[in-house]
Design an enzyme around this catalytic site. Structure first.
Site, PDB file in Angstrom:
ATOM      1  CG  ASP A  11      28.280  26.607  42.464  1.00  0.00           C
ATOM      2  OD1 ASP A  11      28.123  26.678  43.329  1.00  0.00           O
ATOM      3  OD2 ASP A  11      28.956  25.510  42.212  1.00  0.00           O
ATOM      4  CB  CYS A  68      30.809  27.050  45.176  1.00  0.00           C
ATOM      5  SG  CYS A  68      32.316  26.694  45.967  1.00  0.00           S
ATOM      6  CB  THR A  70      34.022  23.344  49.229  1.00  0.00           C
ATOM      7  OG1 THR A  70      34.441  23.898  47.861  1.00  0.00           O
ATOM      8  CG2 THR A  70      33.753  21.587  48.881  1.00  0.00           C
ATOM      9  CG  HIS A 101      45.071  40.770  61.392  1.00  0.00           C
ATOM     10  ND1 HIS A 101      45.940  39.749  61.944  1.00  0.00           N
ATOM     11  CD2 HIS A 101      44.741  41.421  62.126  1.00  0.00           C
ATOM     12  CE1 HIS A 101      46.060  40.128  63.220  1.00  0.00           C
ATOM     13  NE2 HIS A 101      45.308  41.203  63.628  1.00  0.00           N
ATOM     14  CG  HIS A 136      47.632  43.805  60.037  1.00  0.00           C
ATOM     15  ND1 HIS A 136      48.299  42.764  60.423  1.00  0.00           N
ATOM     16  CD2 HIS A 136      47.072  44.389  61.317  1.00  0.00           C
ATOM     17  CE1 HIS A 136      48.076  42.581  61.387  1.00  0.00           C
ATOM     18  NE2 HIS A 136      47.388  43.457  62.119  1.00  0.00           N
TER      19      HIS A 136
HETATM   20  C1  RB5 Z   1      29.872  21.639  42.217  1.00  0.00           C
HETATM   21  O1  RB5 Z   1      29.616  20.395  42.374  1.00  0.00           O
HETATM   22  C2  RB5 Z   1      31.146  21.909  43.275  1.00  0.00           C
HETATM   23  O2  RB5 Z   1      32.013  21.256  42.790  1.00  0.00           O
HETATM   24  C3  RB5 Z   1      31.417  23.281  43.605  1.00  0.00           C
HETATM   25  O3  RB5 Z   1      30.108  24.168  44.114  1.00  0.00           O
HETATM   26  C4  RB5 Z   1      32.455  23.744  44.375  1.00  0.00           C
HETATM   27  O4  RB5 Z   1      32.202  22.987  45.554  1.00  0.00           O
HETATM   28  C5  RB5 Z   1      33.762  23.676  43.952  1.00  0.00           C
HETATM   29  O5  RB5 Z   1      34.563  24.088  44.598  1.00  0.00           O
END
Ligand code: RB5
Length: 150
Positions: A11, A68, A70, A101, A136
């Site tokens: 994203d 993304c 996180t 695994h 596994h």
């Molecule tokens: C975008 O701001 C953020 O929410 C997205 O990149 C991601 O971290 C969602 O899990």
């Protein structure tokens, strides 16, 4: 070792990390499909997770990397797609063992969690580590049995 075909997507939050990884894998001689996004304009990560997973399920790529903010939203979305085993990792041990695994086929990275250097180490470890198989494989099969029961 033969190089696996890769697909990457992100994203807006993972855009620059995804581009950096596309460049690094391409320079390392990998075949890379880039499913976008194509700018740092705000967009919705599930859309790109689904595109990447479809590219794996169609057989155009074997392994995928999603970026993304996180890595968590991407992994949640990707794991909704049948046949996908996505792992959000920020340490090398997890990136290695989710291949050994779990036969993970998608690595999810948080661009707001890991720097470019660590992201490359994680991604390279992920794409070069084989699945161990054996007991596994049975356990991975049991994961997909759950999926098929839903
Ligand atoms: C975008 O701001 C953020 O929410 C997205 O990149 C991601 O971290 C969602 O899990």
């Amino acid at each position: 070792m033969d190089k696996k075909k890769l697909v990457l997507a992100s994203d807006h939050a993972g855009f620059y990390l995804k581009n950096a990884l596309v460049k690094m894998f391409t320079e390392a001689g990998y075949d890379v499909i880039d499913c976008g996004t194509d700018s740092d304009a705000s967009c919705d990560y599930p859309v790109f997770a689904e595109k990447l997973c479809n590219t794996i399920n169609s057989g155009e790529a074997e392994l995928g990397i999603l970026c993304c903010g996180t890595g968590i939203g991407m992994s949640m979305a990707a794991n909704k797609v049948k046949g996908i085993r996505a792992a959000c990792c920020s340490d090398i041990f997890s990136a290695k063992f989710t291949r050994l695994h779990n036969d993970a086929n998608v690595l999810c990275l948080g661009a707001r969690v890991v720097g470019e250097g660590l992201a490359w180490e994680l991604a390279e470890c992920f794409v070069t580590t084989p699945f161990e198989g054996g007991k596994h494989a049975r356990r991975v099969g049991l994961i997909h049995d759950i999926e098929n029961k839903q």
